[in-house]
Design a protein around this motif. Structure first.
Motif, mmCIF file in Angstrom:
data_model
loop_
_atom_site.group_PDB
_atom_site.id
_atom_site.type_symbol
_atom_site.label_atom_id
_atom_site.label_comp_id
_atom_site.label_asym_id
_atom_site.label_seq_id
_atom_site.Cartn_x
_atom_site.Cartn_y
_atom_site.Cartn_z
ATOM 1 N N LEU A 190 8.482 5.631 0.692
ATOM 2 C CA LEU A 190 8.480 4.757 1.865
ATOM 3 C C LEU A 190 7.572 3.553 1.648
ATOM 4 O O LEU A 190 7.897 2.445 2.087
ATOM 5 N N ALA A 191 6.440 3.753 0.992
ATOM 6 C CA ALA A 191 5.537 2.633 0.716
ATOM 7 C C ALA A 191 6.259 1.537 -0.055
ATOM 8 O O ALA A 191 6.085 0.339 0.229
ATOM 9 N N ALA A 192 7.057 1.936 -1.022
ATOM 10 C CA ALA A 192 7.797 0.954 -1.811
ATOM 11 C C ALA A 192 8.829 0.225 -0.961
ATOM 12 O O ALA A 192 8.936 -1.014 -1.004
ATOM 13 N N TYR A 193 9.579 0.972 -0.180
ATOM 14 C CA TYR A 193 10.648 0.352 0.605
ATOM 15 C C TYR A 193 10.097 -0.536 1.710
ATOM 16 O O TYR A 193 10.628 -1.621 1.983
ATOM 17 N N VAL A 194 9.028 -0.085 2.387
ATOM 18 C CA VAL A 194 8.436 -0.920 3.442
ATOM 19 C C VAL A 194 7.882 -2.209 2.845
ATOM 20 O O VAL A 194 8.063 -3.291 3.412
ATOM 21 N N ALA A 195 7.218 -2.111 1.712
ATOM 22 C CA ALA A 195 6.678 -3.313 1.074
ATOM 23 C C ALA A 195 7.785 -4.312 0.763
ATOM 24 O O ALA A 195 7.651 -5.517 1.025
ATOM 25 N N ARG A 196 8.873 -3.819 0.231
ATOM 26 C CA ARG A 196 9.949 -4.725 -0.189
ATOM 27 C C ARG A 196 10.674 -5.334 1.005
ATOM 28 O O ARG A 196 11.079 -6.504 0.952
ATOM 29 N N THR A 197 10.823 -4.561 2.079
ATOM 30 C CA THR A 197 11.473 -5.139 3.257
ATOM 31 C C THR A 197 10.562 -6.147 3.940
ATOM 32 O O THR A 197 11.024 -7.186 4.421
ATOM 33 N N GLN A 198 9.261 -5.860 3.993
ATOM 34 C CA GLN A 198 8.334 -6.800 4.617
ATOM 35 C C GLN A 198 8.202 -8.083 3.815
ATOM 36 O O GLN A 198 8.049 -9.170 4.377
ATOM 37 N N ALA A 199 8.245 -7.958 2.503
ATOM 38 C CA ALA A 199 8.140 -9.139 1.640
ATOM 39 C C ALA A 199 9.486 -9.822 1.439
ATOM 40 O O ALA A 199 9.530 -10.950 0.929
ATOM 41 N N THR A 200 10.567 -9.162 1.854
ATOM 42 C CA THR A 200 11.938 -9.589 1.553
ATOM 43 C C THR A 200 12.067 -9.909 0.070
ATOM 44 O O THR A 200 12.662 -10.901 -0.324
#
Length: 477
Positions: A340-350
């Protein structure tokens, strides 16, 4: 002392001390004796006392979890999955957590459930941020894990009478007394016969601790060589409370007192002065964290449930902030938290490039170890503790295994863990915890939750039932 050898493992995630990074080491031999790694490489020479066939296995260093609440969070399953107070920026801290708390009878089951889940997901070291409770040290020792005991103390308690204003009830003398008791408990932990307990100093929350308590706790932590952690920048409410009181952001206020350092950990550290939800007239919080060497304990699950996220962990890492990971809430599954840390980071950073899997694994091992002041955990290297997991790389969910760590984090998860060792002792085998009765604890927790649910109207400011606060997914026919 006996020597155990894992012979010819398909792969090991070994530590390259020269490059200061993890590396894939195929055809690896790993030996350990008396809880310490004595060989990490190829072509082990000698006759071990015991041997493990490494065929089909990846040897992975034990994960380091620097922020967890085992004595309370397992009780919240089914209660706080979808709640957040609208009038308090969707935080669950002030209105809901106080009313779903485990009682003394339920706490041991909470701890056993959480510790079992952590072990099953490859965690070998965990920081337990809890209020002191009877039998705590022996319970932690029972788990067979390496535990950083972190008894929380504070000068005030928070509460809400209406769901949109947070109030504080102060008792600074009680905070000082609780801090003294915490140091005594840490001393007892470090002397425990299991040899796996060590301490950390934790003034609970930045908005519930007096300036005196914060300064004194940090000074004593430094004198004792202990890490120091505080919940800060974890809610919009807290951000506004600290700016109102002191004219600084939470990070800015801590820095103004000289409390940020290489042995300081900020639990969550989400709401900085450049976060979209908390814009401030400065833009210095991120650089303050980086320049002081302060660690941020990142725990995405508990906030993602409220629609809240850090912006973003990849940005923090590029700024030079040391990062560690924690589970904070249920389920205490570190591999799920990493994904989840990876996916949240990537969605927040687009941006899918904002956080690499190597950065993520570094946070879950080396970053956490550094925050706790340990250079003997979180890595496979001679002289380090024999804390590691054996991953079944032949498991169907690991296949194809072009990049085994990615297959583990993004696909297989804890299903592929074959065994977990702490100090060279096997604590998990084939999906079963060997040190605690996970199933019995979970069953007891289920019954305890029914009792706690009946007490909710007495604790809630509006005297609502648990069903009114957190309706079940479907109506019970």
């Amino acid at each position: 002392m006996t020597t155990t050898l894992i012979r010819n493992a398909d792969l090991a995630i070994a530590w390259d001390a020269t490059a200061k990074e993890h590396t894939y080491l195929p055809d690896a031999d790993i030996a350990f004796r008396d809880g310490v790694l004595t060989f990490v490489g190829r072509g082990y020479v000698g006759t071990p006392d015991a041997e493990i066939d490494g065929a089909g296995l990846m040897v992975m260093p034990g994960l380091v979890n620097i922020h967890s609440h085992p004595s309370s969070e397992p009780m919240n399953k089914g209660f706080t999955d979808e709640v957040g107070t609208p009038g308090l920026y969707n935080s669950s801290l002030y209105e809901y957590l106080p009313i779903f708390r485990a009682d003394a009878e339920a706490v041991p089951s909470c701890v056993r459930v959480a510790m079992s889940e952590l072990l099953l997901s490859g965690v070998t070291t965990v920081a337990d941020l809890s209020m002191a409770h009877p039998g705590w040290l022996d319970l932690l020792a029972e788990a067979g894990m390496r535990v950083c005991i972190a008894p929380m103390f504070r000068s005030a308690r928070w509460f809400t009478k209406n769901g949109h204003v947070v109030e504080y009830e102060w008792d600074e003398a009680a905070g000082e007394k609780a801090m003294a008791e915490a140091f005594t408990l840490i001393e007892r932990a470090e002397q425990h016969e299991c040899g796996r307990l060590f301490g950390m100093v934790v003034p609970a929350q930045i908005d519930t601790c007096s300036e005196t308590l914060l300064r004194e706790s940090k000074q004593e932590a430094k004198a004792r060589g202990l890490s120091w952690q505080i919940h800060a920048a974890q809610s919009v409410v807290e951000f506004h409370e600290i700016t109102r009181r002191h004219g600084f952001t939470p990070i800015g206020w801590l820095d103004s007192m000289g409390l940020l350092s290489e042995r300081a950990i900020i639990g969550h550290g989400i709401f900085l002065d450049d976060h979209p939800s908390t814009p401030w007239h400065t833009r210095t919080d991120l650089s303050r964290l980086a320049e002081t060497g302060t660690t941020v304990a990142h725990c995405p699950t508990v906030f993602a449930r409220r629609g809240i996220s850090l912006k973003d962990i990849g940005r923090y890492r590029r700024a030079g902030v040391n990062l560690g990971l924690g589970t904070d809430t249920y389920p205490h599954n570190m591999l799920d938290e990493m994904r989840l840390a990876a996916y949240v980071a990537r969605t927040q950073a687009t941006d899918p490039r904002t956080l690499s899997s190597s950065d993520l694994f570094h946070a879950a091992t080396i970053g956490g170890a550094q925050a706790l002041g340990r250079d003997d955990i979180g890595r496979l290297a001679v002289g380090c503790r024999a804390d590691f997991s054996l991953v079944d790389v032949t498991h169907p969910r690991m296949q194809p295994a072009r990049d085994p760590l990615r297959s583990l984090i993004y696909s297989a998860g804890d299903r592929a863990l074959k065994a977990v060792y702490v100090d060279g002792h096997k604590v998990v085998e084939d999906g079963e915890v060997l040190t605690m009765d996970y199933r019995a604890a979970a069953a007891h927790l289920h019954e305890s939750q029914k009792r706690i649910e009946g007490q909710v109207p007495l604790r809630d400011w509006a005297h609502r039932s648990a069903e009114q606060i957190a309706p079940t997914t479907f109506r019970w026919a």
